[in-house]
Design a protein around this motif. Structure first.
Motif, short mmCIF file in Angstrom:
data_model
loop_
_atom_site.label_atom_id
_atom_site.label_comp_id
_atom_site.label_asym_id
_atom_site.label_seq_id
_atom_site.Cartn_x
_atom_site.Cartn_y
_atom_site.Cartn_z
N ASN B 113 0.86 -1.18 0.00
CA ASN B 113 0.00 0.00 0.00
C ASN B 113 0.90 1.24 0.00
O ASN B 113 2.13 1.13 0.03
CB ASN B 113 -0.99 -0.01 1.16
N LYS B 114 0.29 2.42 -0.04
CA LYS B 114 1.07 3.66 -0.20
C LYS B 114 2.10 3.84 0.91
O LYS B 114 3.27 4.15 0.65
CB LYS B 114 0.11 4.86 -0.28
N GLU B 115 1.64 3.61 2.12
CA GLU B 115 2.53 3.81 3.27
C GLU B 115 3.74 2.86 3.22
O GLU B 115 4.88 3.27 3.41
CB GLU B 115 1.72 3.56 4.55
N GLU B 116 3.46 1.61 2.89
CA GLU B 116 4.53 0.61 2.80
C GLU B 116 5.50 0.96 1.65
O GLU B 116 6.72 0.83 1.78
CB GLU B 116 3.95 -0.78 2.54
N TYR B 117 4.92 1.41 0.54
CA TYR B 117 5.76 1.74 -0.62
C TYR B 117 6.66 2.94 -0.33
O TYR B 117 7.85 2.93 -0.65
CB TYR B 117 4.93 2.01 -1.87
N ASP B 118 6.09 3.98 0.28
CA ASP B 118 6.88 5.18 0.59
C ASP B 118 8.09 4.82 1.45
O ASP B 118 9.19 5.32 1.25
CB ASP B 118 6.01 6.23 1.29
N LYS B 119 7.83 3.93 2.40
CA LYS B 119 8.90 3.47 3.30
C LYS B 119 9.95 2.68 2.49
O LYS B 119 11.15 2.90 2.62
CB LYS B 119 8.29 2.58 4.40
N PHE B 120 9.46 1.79 1.63
CA PHE B 120 10.34 0.98 0.79
C PHE B 120 11.20 1.87 -0.13
O PHE B 120 12.41 1.68 -0.25
CB PHE B 120 9.48 0.02 -0.05
N ALA B 121 10.54 2.87 -0.74
CA ALA B 121 11.24 3.75 -1.67
C ALA B 121 12.33 4.55 -0.95
O ALA B 121 13.44 4.72 -1.45
CB ALA B 121 10.25 4.70 -2.34
N LYS B 122 12.00 4.98 0.26
CA LYS B 122 12.94 5.77 1.04
C LYS B 122 14.15 4.92 1.42
O LYS B 122 15.29 5.35 1.32
CB LYS B 122 12.23 6.30 2.30
N GLU B 123 13.87 3.70 1.83
CA GLU B 123 14.96 2.80 2.28
C GLU B 123 15.87 2.40 1.13
O GLU B 123 17.08 2.33 1.27
CB GLU B 123 14.36 1.53 2.91
N THR B 124 15.25 2.13 -0.06
CA THR B 124 16.06 1.63 -1.17
C THR B 124 16.82 2.73 -1.89
O THR B 124 17.79 2.45 -2.57
CB THR B 124 15.20 0.88 -2.21
N SER B 125 16.40 3.97 -1.73
CA SER B 125 17.10 5.03 -2.45
C SER B 125 18.19 5.68 -1.62
O SER B 125 18.98 6.46 -2.12
CB SER B 125 16.12 6.09 -2.96
N SER B 126 18.24 5.39 -0.31
CA SER B 126 19.25 6.05 0.52
C SER B 126 20.49 5.19 0.68
O SER B 126 20.51 4.04 0.33
CB SER B 126 18.68 6.39 1.89
#
Lengths: 367, 126
Positions: B113-126
């Motif tokens: 879901n959006k919340e999970e994805y935002d977290k995933f995107a943040k973790e994988t791009s840093s």
């Protein structure tokens, strides 16, 4: 090996640069606005490029140095006026290109600007060729800043008075704010512009000053789209040790007077190729539609025979379409020849076209 | 219309009846930079979950677009082929890529879901 940083690294960071490793240096690929905006800003306004990773080789000497360098470079250096620059190559005996470079005759000798990835090897090659007779300095204490685009002359002249008097492919020493700067009117974008050699400890303040006057920092991403639109070669892509200047369609850079007697490294091969023609030659290529053909894309004729390969390909923001350069067998090198590009397993139509893709805006030169 | 779901390959998907609309996320466009080329699957073709279903190219490089679910391609968005810059402008709205008629809605269950994805995107791009 630890990654090297230029003296503008902190400034790049403060401008939100995205970094990549390039030739052992941490260099900005783009800033927050992105490659297309940066590209267009350079074409319409004034872009600043940190090219401090490039080599600045000073070789000190008099006429005897000129004689020695003529054995290396295919240039008429004896008749080159002081403060005038020429594009040239460092080659092996087979005319394979070690590096492409800009050489400027200065009062003290010569200044040669070398590609970052090649500069250490170039230094070694030139040291071996020239021996210990001449003092050579691959100067790491100086930064190199390019400023390119139609508003660059006005901006730079407001900081270094007199640069507007330079013609294309000439340079000179200037004093500004007690700094000794070597400025040439040159660049690699197809725009009018300058390259400024400046002490590392003065570089950041100098660039901040340019930004205050309205210029903007531009990354290597836009530098690549700009040079490709201008039809200019990039070492490691269009040029390498297996390519000659004739194959690269850079005959214009070889001084005519040097072609009668040769007597420079690689001259035999070059004179033979000029007489007999090279089997492959660098051309401009325009894919039909919006298809982008990247480096190493195979080129075919309509009988499925491979006739060449792409060396650089991208989207040209000012051309507003895909552009590429590559090598094709000479019988396919004429403008408007139909060719096919194999991208993701399918063959797509394209045309050989004249270079540059984007018309130059250089000021008139003396040479 | 269903809640927007997200894949680890940075696609978004919404479901209306048995037709899913799929595009790439804003985060993906920010990673790619200026998009200058888009290729879409052919209408009427079948695509498999996690298989390639298109290509986007930025000024820098080409990237595959994957489909997070299987199905038959019932519509494609020609406007992003004609003007790929639209993908940067409105990635999670007007710049959808293709619509699939799907058979197995349970394929959406494992997506974020959006919340999970935002977290995933943040973790994988840093």
């Amino acid at each position: 090996m630890e990654i090297k940083k230029t003296s503008l690294n902190k400034l790049h960071q403060s401008k939100h640069a995205k970094f990549v490793e390039f030739a052992g240096y941490e260099m900005p690929i783009q800033y927050s606005k992105g490659i297309i905006e940066e590209h267009k800003f350079t074409r319409s306004n004034s872009g600043i490029f940190d090219v401090s990773h490039m080599g600045q080789l000073f070789i000190y000497g008099d006429e005897s140095l000129t004689e020695e360098l003529e054995k290396i470079f295919p240039l008429d250096l004896k008749n080159l006026k002081q403060n005038c620059s020429k594009y040239s190559f460092l080659m092996n005996e087979d005319a394979g290109i070690y590096d492409d470079l800009i050489i400027t005759k200065i009062e003290e000798g010569y200044l040669i600007i070398l590609n970052a990835a090649c500069k250490d090897k170039d230094f070694e090659i030139l040291s071996n060729l020239l021996g210990s007779k001449f003092k050579m300095n691959l100067d790491n204490n100086r930064s190199l800043i390019a400023i390119q685009g139609p508003k660059s002359v006005e901006i730079l002249n407001s900081i270094i008075n007199g640069v507007d008097q330079l013609s294309f492919m000439t340079g000179n020493w200037f004093d500004s704010d007690n700094k000794k700067l070597f400025v040439t009117r040159s660049g690699y974008t197809g725009e009018d512009g300058f390259e400024i050699s400046i002490s590392n400890n003065k570089a950041e303040k100098f660039v901040e000053n340019l930004i205050e006057k309205g210029a903007q920092l531009i990354g290597l991403g836009a530098r690549d789209t700009l040079r490709l639109e201008a039809g200019l070669c990039l070492y490691g892509h269009e040029l390498d040790i297996n390519k000659t200047p004739v194959e690269a369609n850079l005959r214009w850079a070889i001084s005519k007077s040097r072609l009668t007697n040769g007597n420079f490294i690689g001259s035999k091969k070059i004179m033979n190729q000029i007489q007999d023609g090279a089997s492959q030659i660098r051309v401009g290529i325009k894919p039909e539609g919006r298809l982008i053909a990247r480096e190493k894309t195979k080129i075919f004729d309509d009988t499925d025979k491979q006739i060449g390969e792409i060396t650089s390909g991208t989207f040209g923001p000012s051309v507003n379409g895909p552009i590429a350069m590559g090598y094709v067998d000479k019988e396919f090198s004429k403008v408007d020849t139909k060719i096919l590009l194999e991208v993701r397993g399918k063959k797509h139509p394209a045309n050989v076209c004249a270079l540059p893709f984007y018309k130059k805006n250089y000021v008139k030169g003396v040479n | 219309m269903s809640e927007v779901k997200f894949s680890k390959e940075h696609e978004w998907i919404t479901l209306e009846g048995d037709v899913a609309t799929i595009g790439i996320t804003k985060h993906a466009t920010e990673m790619l930079g200026d998009i200058v080329f888009a290729e879409l699957p052919e209408k009427g073709s079948n695509v498999e979950k996690d298989g390639t279903a298109g290509v986007v190219e930025s000024t820098k490089a080409a990237s595959d677009v994957y489909t997070p679910v299987s199905g038959e391609v019932v519509d494609t968005n020609q406007s992003i082929v004609d003007d790929p810059a639209k993908i940067n402008e409105d990635p999670e709205g007007g710049a959808w890529f293709f619509k699939l008629k799907i058979k197995d809605t349970s394929e959406l269950d494992n997506l974020m879901n959006k919340e999970e994805y935002d977290k995933f995107a943040k973790e994988t791009s840093s």
